[in-house]
Motif scaffolding. Structure first.
Motif, PDB file in Angstrom:
ATOM      1  N   ASP A   1       9.266 -33.427  77.151  1.00  0.00           N
ATOM      2  CA  ASP A   1       8.721 -34.769  77.336  1.00  0.00           C
ATOM      3  C   ASP A   1       8.407 -35.056  78.807  1.00  0.00           C
ATOM      4  O   ASP A   1       9.169 -34.696  79.704  1.00  0.00           O
ATOM      5  CB  ASP A   1       9.714 -35.805  76.819  1.00  0.00           C
ATOM      6  CG  ASP A   1       9.104 -37.188  76.704  1.00  0.00           C
ATOM      7  OD1 ASP A   1       8.753 -37.577  75.589  1.00  0.00           O
ATOM      8  OD2 ASP A   1       8.967 -37.878  77.745  1.00  0.00           O
TER       9      ASP A   1
ATOM     10  N   ASN B   1      18.313 -28.952  73.661  1.00  0.00           N
ATOM     11  CA  ASN B   1      18.814 -30.320  73.742  1.00  0.00           C
ATOM     12  C   ASN B   1      18.009 -31.194  74.690  1.00  0.00           C
ATOM     13  O   ASN B   1      18.541 -32.080  75.349  1.00  0.00           O
ATOM     14  CB  ASN B   1      20.268 -30.311  74.208  1.00  0.00           C
ATOM     15  CG  ASN B   1      21.186 -30.700  73.072  1.00  0.00           C
ATOM     16  OD1 ASN B   1      20.772 -31.459  72.189  1.00  0.00           O
ATOM     17  ND2 ASN B   1      22.395 -30.198  73.079  1.00  0.00           N
TER      18      ASN B   1
ATOM     19  N   LYS C   1      14.455 -33.535  75.086  1.00  0.00           N
ATOM     20  CA  LYS C   1      13.464 -34.240  74.275  1.00  0.00           C
ATOM     21  C   LYS C   1      12.096 -33.554  74.405  1.00  0.00           C
ATOM     22  O   LYS C   1      11.603 -33.344  75.515  1.00  0.00           O
ATOM     23  CB  LYS C   1      13.389 -35.691  74.744  1.00  0.00           C
ATOM     24  CG  LYS C   1      12.243 -36.490  74.184  1.00  0.00           C
ATOM     25  CD  LYS C   1      12.573 -37.080  72.836  1.00  0.00           C
ATOM     26  CE  LYS C   1      11.400 -37.925  72.330  1.00  0.00           C
ATOM     27  NZ  LYS C   1      11.543 -38.223  70.906  1.00  0.00           N
ATOM     28  N   MET C   2      11.510 -33.197  73.267  1.00  0.00           N
ATOM     29  CA  MET C   2      10.194 -32.573  73.264  1.00  0.00           C
ATOM     30  C   MET C   2       9.186 -33.553  72.661  1.00  0.00           C
ATOM     31  O   MET C   2       9.493 -34.260  71.707  1.00  0.00           O
ATOM     32  CB  MET C   2      10.210 -31.286  72.430  1.00  0.00           C
ATOM     33  CG  MET C   2      11.277 -30.271  72.828  1.00  0.00           C
ATOM     34  SD  MET C   2      11.017 -29.497  74.426  1.00  0.00           S
ATOM     35  CE  MET C   2       9.892 -28.179  73.963  1.00  0.00           C
ATOM     36  N   SER C   3       8.000 -33.569  73.214  1.00  0.00           N
ATOM     37  CA  SER C   3       6.975 -34.478  72.709  1.00  0.00           C
ATOM     38  C   SER C   3       5.610 -33.801  72.781  1.00  0.00           C
ATOM     39  O   SER C   3       5.496 -32.676  73.265  1.00  0.00           O
ATOM     40  CB  SER C   3       6.923 -35.758  73.546  1.00  0.00           C
ATOM     41  OG  SER C   3       8.179 -36.371  73.575  1.00  0.00           O
TER      42      SER C   3
ATOM     43  N   THR D   1       3.413 -36.107  64.247  1.00  0.00           N
ATOM     44  CA  THR D   1       3.010 -37.198  65.140  1.00  0.00           C
ATOM     45  C   THR D   1       1.492 -37.310  65.161  1.00  0.00           C
ATOM     46  O   THR D   1       0.928 -38.405  65.076  1.00  0.00           O
ATOM     47  CB  THR D   1       3.531 -36.928  66.570  1.00  0.00           C
ATOM     48  OG1 THR D   1       4.940 -36.865  66.527  1.00  0.00           O
ATOM     49  CG2 THR D   1       3.102 -38.025  67.529  1.00  0.00           C
TER      50      THR D   1
ATOM     51  N   LEU E   1       4.144 -47.579  61.510  1.00  0.00           N
ATOM     52  CA  LEU E   1       5.009 -47.186  60.392  1.00  0.00           C
ATOM     53  C   LEU E   1       4.230 -46.793  59.143  1.00  0.00           C
ATOM     54  O   LEU E   1       4.503 -45.755  58.547  1.00  0.00           O
ATOM     55  CB  LEU E   1       5.997 -48.304  60.073  1.00  0.00           C
ATOM     56  CG  LEU E   1       7.083 -48.512  61.111  1.00  0.00           C
ATOM     57  CD1 LEU E   1       7.936 -49.704  60.744  1.00  0.00           C
ATOM     58  CD2 LEU E   1       7.945 -47.273  61.233  1.00  0.00           C
TER      59      LEU E   1
ATOM     60  N   MET F   1       4.419 -43.057  57.472  1.00  0.00           N
ATOM     61  CA  MET F   1       4.751 -42.791  56.068  1.00  0.00           C
ATOM     62  C   MET F   1       3.645 -41.971  55.399  1.00  0.00           C
ATOM     63  O   MET F   1       3.917 -41.019  54.683  1.00  0.00           O
ATOM     64  CB  MET F   1       4.960 -44.106  55.300  1.00  0.00           C
ATOM     65  CG  MET F   1       6.070 -44.978  55.867  1.00  0.00           C
ATOM     66  SD  MET F   1       7.601 -44.059  56.198  1.00  0.00           S
ATOM     67  CE  MET F   1       8.486 -45.187  57.255  1.00  0.00           C
TER      68      MET F   1
ATOM     69  N   LYS G   1       3.528 -38.224  56.096  1.00  0.00           N
ATOM     70  CA  LYS G   1       4.485 -37.341  55.418  1.00  0.00           C
ATOM     71  C   LYS G   1       3.838 -36.566  54.284  1.00  0.00           C
ATOM     72  O   LYS G   1       4.296 -35.482  53.926  1.00  0.00           O
ATOM     73  CB  LYS G   1       5.662 -38.163  54.893  1.00  0.00           C
ATOM     74  CG  LYS G   1       6.530 -38.705  56.012  1.00  0.00           C
ATOM     75  CD  LYS G   1       7.827 -39.244  55.468  1.00  0.00           C
ATOM     76  CE  LYS G   1       8.650 -39.931  56.545  1.00  0.00           C
ATOM     77  NZ  LYS G   1       8.938 -39.049  57.686  1.00  0.00           N
TER      78      LYS G   1
ATOM     79  N   SER H   1      21.575 -37.059  73.159  1.00  0.00           N
ATOM     80  CA  SER H   1      20.221 -36.569  73.424  1.00  0.00           C
ATOM     81  C   SER H   1      19.146 -37.287  72.617  1.00  0.00           C
ATOM     82  O   SER H   1      17.998 -37.335  73.018  1.00  0.00           O
ATOM     83  CB  SER H   1      20.169 -35.074  73.155  1.00  0.00           C
ATOM     84  OG  SER H   1      20.553 -34.843  71.817  1.00  0.00           O
TER      85      SER H   1
ATOM     86  N   VAL I   1      17.282 -40.337  71.228  1.00  0.00           N
ATOM     87  CA  VAL I   1      17.058 -41.779  71.316  1.00  0.00           C
ATOM     88  C   VAL I   1      15.755 -42.111  70.597  1.00  0.00           C
ATOM     89  O   VAL I   1      14.728 -41.476  70.858  1.00  0.00           O
ATOM     90  CB  VAL I   1      16.972 -42.246  72.785  1.00  0.00           C
ATOM     91  CG1 VAL I   1      16.695 -43.742  72.856  1.00  0.00           C
ATOM     92  CG2 VAL I   1      18.245 -41.921  73.538  1.00  0.00           C
ATOM     93  N   ASN I   2      15.814 -43.028  69.674  1.00  0.00           N
ATOM     94  CA  ASN I   2      14.604 -43.469  68.979  1.00  0.00           C
ATOM     95  C   ASN I   2      14.412 -44.954  69.180  1.00  0.00           C
ATOM     96  O   ASN I   2      15.369 -45.722  69.145  1.00  0.00           O
ATOM     97  CB  ASN I   2      14.715 -43.178  67.480  1.00  0.00           C
ATOM     98  CG  ASN I   2      14.523 -41.711  67.183  1.00  0.00           C
ATOM     99  OD1 ASN I   2      13.497 -41.134  67.500  1.00  0.00           O
ATOM    100  ND2 ASN I   2      15.547 -41.097  66.602  1.00  0.00           N
TER     101      ASN I   2
ATOM    102  N   GLU J   1      18.554 -35.352  66.682  1.00  0.00           N
ATOM    103  CA  GLU J   1      17.256 -36.024  66.631  1.00  0.00           C
ATOM    104  C   GLU J   1      16.676 -36.097  65.218  1.00  0.00           C
ATOM    105  O   GLU J   1      16.264 -37.159  64.757  1.00  0.00           O
ATOM    106  CB  GLU J   1      16.268 -35.315  67.565  1.00  0.00           C
ATOM    107  CG  GLU J   1      14.878 -35.900  67.471  1.00  0.00           C
ATOM    108  CD  GLU J   1      14.200 -36.038  68.806  1.00  0.00           C
ATOM    109  OE1 GLU J   1      14.639 -35.377  69.754  1.00  0.00           O
ATOM    110  OE2 GLU J   1      13.245 -36.817  68.876  1.00  0.00           O
TER     111      GLU J   1
ATOM    112  N   GLU K   1      13.865 -43.757  59.868  1.00  0.00           N
ATOM    113  CA  GLU K   1      12.653 -43.863  59.060  1.00  0.00           C
ATOM    114  C   GLU K   1      12.964 -44.360  57.655  1.00  0.00           C
ATOM    115  O   GLU K   1      12.235 -45.176  57.098  1.00  0.00           O
ATOM    116  CB  GLU K   1      11.913 -42.517  59.014  1.00  0.00           C
ATOM    117  CG  GLU K   1      11.086 -42.279  60.267  1.00  0.00           C
ATOM    118  CD  GLU K   1      10.309 -40.971  60.246  1.00  0.00           C
ATOM    119  OE1 GLU K   1      10.243 -40.316  59.193  1.00  0.00           O
ATOM    120  OE2 GLU K   1       9.751 -40.613  61.306  1.00  0.00           O
TER     121      GLU K   1
ATOM    122  N   GLN L   1       6.888 -42.149  69.839  1.00  0.00           N
ATOM    123  CA  GLN L   1       6.792 -40.705  69.636  1.00  0.00           C
ATOM    124  C   GLN L   1       7.229 -39.930  70.873  1.00  0.00           C
ATOM    125  O   GLN L   1       7.432 -38.742  70.822  1.00  0.00           O
ATOM    126  CB  GLN L   1       5.356 -40.308  69.262  1.00  0.00           C
ATOM    127  CG  GLN L   1       4.841 -40.985  68.014  1.00  0.00           C
ATOM    128  CD  GLN L   1       5.599 -40.573  66.756  1.00  0.00           C
ATOM    129  OE1 GLN L   1       5.786 -39.400  66.505  1.00  0.00           O
ATOM    130  NE2 GLN L   1       6.062 -41.557  65.989  1.00  0.00           N
ATOM    131  N   ASP L   2       7.319 -40.593  72.001  1.00  0.00           N
ATOM    132  CA  ASP L   2       7.841 -39.933  73.193  1.00  0.00           C
ATOM    133  C   ASP L   2       8.505 -40.964  74.099  1.00  0.00           C
ATOM    134  O   ASP L   2       8.471 -42.164  73.816  1.00  0.00           O
ATOM    135  CB  ASP L   2       6.736 -39.148  73.929  1.00  0.00           C
ATOM    136  CG  ASP L   2       5.555 -40.008  74.300  1.00  0.00           C
ATOM    137  OD1 ASP L   2       5.778 -41.140  74.769  1.00  0.00           O
ATOM    138  OD2 ASP L   2       4.403 -39.563  74.131  1.00  0.00           O
TER     139      ASP L   2
END
Lengths: 251, 579
Positions: free
Chosen positions: A12, A30, A32-34, A74, A190, A194, A197, B311, B313-314, B404, B412, B431-432
Motif C-alpha cells: 500500500d 503482514n 497491507k497490500m492494495s 476491488t 457496497l 456485492m 462477488k 495489521s 484495518v477496514n 485481513e 462485509e 480499498q486502501d
C-alpha cells in the motif's frame, strides 16, 4: 470494443516500507497490500470510456500469487466486467509481464490496453512500452487526457513531457499508460462490492499462455537509503563559510 | 497524509505572529441572568468592577489592521462564551523581578520566557476564544524543576496554569489573568518501553503523534487517538482525560493509564508511576489527576498500557436515511448477535462466540450529519463525497483485527445484512489506506471546517444514544436560520459534538443556546462535558451534571491538595465553591 486493463497488487502506498533483514527485498509479510495507484487510474479511465459508450466491456488482468484475486475483486467492485488472474508465485519482471499480456491480448483481442505508467513498488516504468513493442501497437505513455473516437478508431492522448503537453493521435488498437493527473478514481460502493462477488475471474498459468518465466535480471541486494544525518547549528557566518568550504566542499 | 492540511493550518494558527492577536477583542456583555442559578448570586455580589477576559488586550489595539491575510471571520473570534465574567482573585501575588530572578536561578535564563511574542501564543487558546495576560512562561526540564517552581509559587501565592499542547476547547490551558504559565513541552522524553507488556513510560510533554510514531516502530499503538495529535501532549491528554476516536475499543484513560507521577501545589512529588496492571493497595489516587485539568497537581510522567498494533484495518463510510436507523445500526453493531442470528441462525453458545468475534474488531463508530458533511466539502480542499449522492446521515465504522481476510468477510457480511434490511442506504468500503484516510478526514476535518466557516459554539455532550440527535433537531428549530446547527461525534460512546456555526459571535445566539443545551442534557441525565473537560467555559455549569454534594466533595479535595488554590484557578469547579 473491449478494453483490457492491467492492475498490480503492491504494498500500500501509505505503508512505511521496510527492507527485509537479509536484504533480499522489502517486507511484504503482514503488510497491507492494495492496488497500484496508477493502475487504479488506468481502470477508472477504462470505466469512463465504457460509460461514455465507446466500449462494451472492461477486462481487468492481474498477475502474481493467489491474493491478486483480492485486487481483482476491488477492480470488479469499481466496475470492471470480469477479471483474469495469471497465477504465478515467481517474481515477474516487466518483460515477463509484457509477454503474458501479449498472450492474453491474443486470446481476448481488446482494442485498447490501458496500464499504469509504473508500479509504485519497483518503479520500473517499462511494461507498457514493452507490450506495445511486442504487439507492434502504437503507444501513448504518461497520459493526462484520453479521448477515444470510435468511428475513426483513433485515440487522442495528451501526455505530460518536459516541454509541456504533447498530443498524440493513436490508431487503434493501442497501448496507453496513465499518469497521475488523468482522473480521480472512484470508490467501491457496497452494492458494487456485492455485485463484484459474482463476476467471473478466469485463471491462467504462465504455462497455459506458453510463456516461460525467466529473467536476465538478478537482484543482488536491497538496502535502505542512507539515513539523513542530523544538522548542526553554526554559531557564526565565518564558521558557516568555513564548513561550506572545507567540509561540504561546495564553495 | 490527509491530515497534513489540517496540521499545517493548525500550526499556522498556533504560531502566527503576535499582530494576529492584537486586534481589538469585543468584550462579551453577558446578561447575568443566563448564568446558572447555582452561581448567580456569587456573581451578582461581586459588586465592583468585573473584568471581561480580554481587558488586558483591549488596550493594545494599534498597529494591526489587515495583518496577515487571514479571513476576518477568524480574526474576530475573540470571545469567551459562558462564564464571561470573572474577577481576578486579589489574594494572588503579582509577579515581581525577584520572582523572575528566582526562576532564572532554578531553570536558567533560557527557560524563563518573557518574550512578548511567545507569551501571546501561550496566552491564547487555539480557537482564539480565551486570552490571558500572563507575563511569564516557564519551561522546566525535569520533575525536580517543576517541584521547585511550585514550591516557590505556593509560598508566594502565585497562581499558575500548567500547559501542554494548548489544544483544549474549554479554555483550560491558558491563563485567565496573569497566572504563570508552566509549559511541559521540554519534558518530552520517552522513559522506557516494555515490548513484552506494551507498557510505555514517558514524560508529560511528549507530543501524542510522536508517541504514536515511536510505538508504531515497536509494533504497538496508543489506545488514544484524536484530531489534535500533532500538537497535543500526553500530560494534557491525561490531565483532561481526553477521549477521542478509539475510546469505543480501548476505553478511557482511567483504564489505560497504569500510573503517573505528579507534583502537588506545595512541590511534593507524588510517585505513582506503576507499571503493573493490577494494584489494589489503598486508594487509587492517580485517578484524581486524570481529568482534573491540572487543578490538583501537575502530571509530569505517565505510564500507559498500549495494545499491540494489528495489521488489518477496514474502514466503511455509510449513509443512512435518518438518525433512528443510524442509531439502530449502531445497536446492531454492538449486539451483533442479532445480525448473526438472522444471518446464520446461530444459537446459544455459538451465538455468544460470534458476538465476541465481531465485537472485538470494532474500533470506531463515528457519525456526522449532512450539515457537517456540507461544511467539510465546502471548506476543506481536496475533500469529496465518497458517495454519488448526499444523504442525511453518515456513519464511519472502523474495524481493527489481526486477519485481513477474516475481518473483511465479517464486516462485509454485516454490511450486506444492513443493506438488505435497509438500515443503510449506501456505503463505500475503503480499498486502501489512502481511501481510509480520506474517509477519516471527512470526520476529523469537521472542527477545522467549522473554524473556517466563522464563529462556532461548541458543546460536547454525553446523551443516551437513542435521544442524542433530538437535541440537534431541537436546536435547529430553536435557532431557525440565524445559525447552522451541526451534529457529529462518537456515536459508539453516546457522545454528541453539537456545534453551532454562525457568521460571528453574537450574544443573542448564545442566549438561545445556553443554558438550554445544558438544561436539556441534564434533563436526560447526560453529561455536559463528555470529553472536553470543564475548563473555564463550563466551570460554573458543573451542577448540571454533578450533584451539589459531589461538587462539595470535589471542592474539599481541592482544598486539601491545593489550599492556596494556586493551580489553574477559576477553572473546573464553580467559582462559588472554590473561593
Amino acid at each position: 470494443m473491449k478494453i483490457m486493463v492491467a492492475i498490480k497488487r503492491v504494498v500500500d502506498y501509505a505503508v512505511k516500507i521496510r527492507v527485509k533483514p537479509d536484504k533480499t527485498g522489502v517486507e511484504t509479510q503482514n503488510v497491507k497490500m492494495s492496488m497500484n495507484p496508477f493502475c487504479e487510474i488506468a481502470l477508472e479511465e477504462a470505466l469512463r470510456i465504457k460509460e461514455s459508450g465507446f466500449a462494451s466491456e472492461v477486462v481487468a488482468v492481474s498477475m502474481g500469487p493467489s491474493q491478486c484475486v483480492d485486487t481483482l475483486r476491488t477492480g470488479l467492485a469499481m466496475g470492471a466486467d470480469r477479471g483474469i488472474h495469471v497465477d504465478s508465485t515467481a517474481t515477474l519482471f516487466p518483460l515477463s509481464v509484457a509477454k503474458l499480456l501479449k498472450a492474453l491480448v491474443e486470446v481476448e483481442k481488446p482494442t485498447l490496453l490501458i496500464l499504469g505508467k509504473q508500479a509504485i513498488d519497483d518503479d520500473c516504468n517499462q511494461t507498457g512500452q514493452m507490450i506495445a513493442g511486442l504487439l507492434n501497437w502504437p503507444q501513448g505513455t504518461f497520459a493526462s487526457k484520453v479521448i477515444v473516437d470510435k468511428e475513426k478508431q483513433v485515440a487522442t492522448v495528451d501526455r505530460e513531457i518536459d516541454d509541456g503537453i504533447e498530443t498524440l493521435s493513436l490508431d487503434l488498437p493501442a497501448v496507453i499508460t496513465t499518469d497521475l493527473r488523468l482522473n480521480q478514481p472512484r470508490y467501491a460502493t457496497l452494492p458494487n462490492i456485492m455485485k463484484a462477488k459474482s463476476k467471473p475471474i478466469k485463471k491462467y498459468t504462465p504455462q497455459d499462455l506458453k510463456v516461460e518465466i525467466k529473467s536476465d535480471l538478478e537482484i543482488i541486494q536491497v538496502t535502505e537509503p542512507p539515513k539523513r544525518k542530523a544538522g548542526v547549528m553554526v554559531s557564526s557566518v565565518d564558521e558557516l563559510i568555513n564548513k561550506l568550504k572545507n567540509e561540504a566542499n561546495v564553495i | 497524509m490527509v491530515n497534513c492540511n489540517w496540521k499545517a493550518t493548525f500550526r499556522f494558527i498556533t504560531h502566527s505572529p503576535k499582530s494576529f492577536f492584537q486586534r481589538r477583542c469585543i468584550p462579551p456583555s453577558r446578561n447575568p441572568t443566563f448564568l446558572p442559578s447555582a452561581s448567580t448570586s456569587e456573581f451578582l455580589c461581586l459588586g465592583q468592577r468585573v473584568f471581561p477576559f480580554f481587558n488586558s488586550l483591549s488596550n493594545r489595539v494599534d498597529i494591526t489592521e489587515g495583518c496577515i491575510g487571514m479571513p476576518s471571520a477568524v480574526l474576530r473570534k475573540c470571545y469567551g462564551s459562558t462564564a464571561g465574567l470573572v474577577q481576578r482573585n486579589p489574594k494572588y501575588s503579582t509577579l515581581n523581578d525577584e520572582d523572575v530572578s528566582y526562576f532564572e536561578g532554578i531553570l536558567g535564563k533560557k527557560n524563563v520566557i518573557q518574550d512578548e511574542e511567545r507569551l501571546v501564543a501561550a496566552n491564547t487558546d487555539w480557537m482564539h476564544k480565551y486570552k490571558g495576560s500572563s507575563k511569564l512562561l516557564l519551561q522546566p526540564r525535569s520533575t525536580h524543576e517543576v517541584s521547585q517552581i511550585l514550591k516557590y509559587c505556593n509560598s508566594r501565592c502565585l497562581a499558575v496554569v500548567p500547559q501542554g499542547g494548548n489544544t483544549g476547547l474549554v479554555g483550560g490551558s491558558v491563563p485567565v489573568f496573569d497566572e504563570v504559565i508552566i509549559s511541559l513541552s521540554s519534558m518530552n522524553n520517552i522513559v522506557s518501553f516494555d515490548k513484552v507488556s506494551g507498557i510505555l513510560v514517558c514524560e508529560a510533554g511528549c507530543i501524542l503523534e510522536n508517541i504514536i510514531t515511536f510505538l508504531d516502530n515497536e509494533g504497538f499503538i496508543m489506545p488514544l487517538d484524536l484530531g489534535a495529535k500533532g500538537s497535543c501532549q500526553i500530560g494534557g491528554n491525561v490531565s483532561t482525560n481526553a477521549g477521542g476516536l478509539r475510546l469505543v475499543r480501548y476505553g478511557s484513560l482511567h483504564g489505560n493509564v497504569l500510573g503517573l507521577e505528579a507534583v502537588l501545589a506545595n512541590g511534593t512529588v507524588i510517585d505513582m508511576l506503576k507499571t503493573v496492571l493490577k494494584d489494589n493497595t489503598g486508594y487509587d489516587l492517580k485517578h484524581l489527576f486524570i481529568g482534573s485539568e491540572g487543578s490538583l497537581g501537575i502530571v509530569t510522567k505517565v505510564s500507559i498500557l498500549t495494545p499491540p498494533k494489528l495489521s488489518s484495518v477496514n474502514v466503511a463510510f455509510l449513509a443512512c436515511k435518518d438518525y433512528i436507523i443510524c442509531c439502530w445500526t449502531d445497536q446492531n453493531c454492538f449486539n451483533t448477535c442479532d445480525v448473526l442470528m438472522e444471518l446464520k441462525r446461530l444459537e446459544g453458545k455459538l451465538l455468544q462466540e460470534a458476538k465476541r468475534k465481531l465485537g472485538e474488531i470494532l474500533s470506531a463508530f463515528e457519525f456526522l450529519d449532512i450539515q457537517s458533511m456540507n461544511l467539510v466539502l465546502n471548506h476543506l480542499e481536496g475533500t469529496r463525497n465518497p458517495l454519488p449522492t448526499m444523504h442525511n446521515f453518515y456513519v464511519l465504522i472502523e474495524t481493527t483485527g489481526s486477519d485481513e481476510a477474516f475481518d473483511k468477510q465479517k464486516l462485509e457480511a454485516f454490511l450486506l445484512h444492513a443493506m438488505e434490511n435497509e438500515l443503510i442506504s449506501d456505503g463505500v468500503l475503503a480499498q486502501d489506506i489512502n481511501q481510509s484516510s480520506s474517509f477519516w478526514h471527512l470526520r476529523e476535518g469537521i472542527p477545522e471546517a467549522l473554524m473556517r466557516a466563522g464563529a462556532v459554539y461548541k458543546y460536547d455532550l454525553s446523551i443516551p444514544v437513542d435521544k442524542l440527535y433530538n437535541l440537534v433537531e431541537e436546536m435547529r428549530t430553536r435557532l431557525g436560520n440565524v445559525a447552522n446547527v451541526v451534529g457529529y461525534g462518537h456515536l459508539g460512546d453516546g457522545n454528541l459534538h453539537l456545534n453551532i456555526s454562525a457568521p460571528q459571535y453574537d450574544d443573542k445566539i448564545l442566549s438561545q443556546i445556553e443554558p438550554y443545551v445544558y438544561e436539556w442534557t441534564s434533563k436526560h441525565r447526560g453529561s455536559i462535558s463528555a470529553e472536553h473537560g470543564l475548563g473555564l467555559m463550563k466551570a460554573n455549569e458543573i451542577l448540571y451534571s454533578q450533584s451539589r454534594e459531589t461538587v462539595q466533595l470535589m471542592a474539599s479535595i481541592k482544598n486539601l491538595m491545593d489550599p492556596h488554590k494556586i493551580l489553574n484557578p477559576y477553572k473546573v469547579l464553580p467559582h462559588s465553591f472554590s473561593s
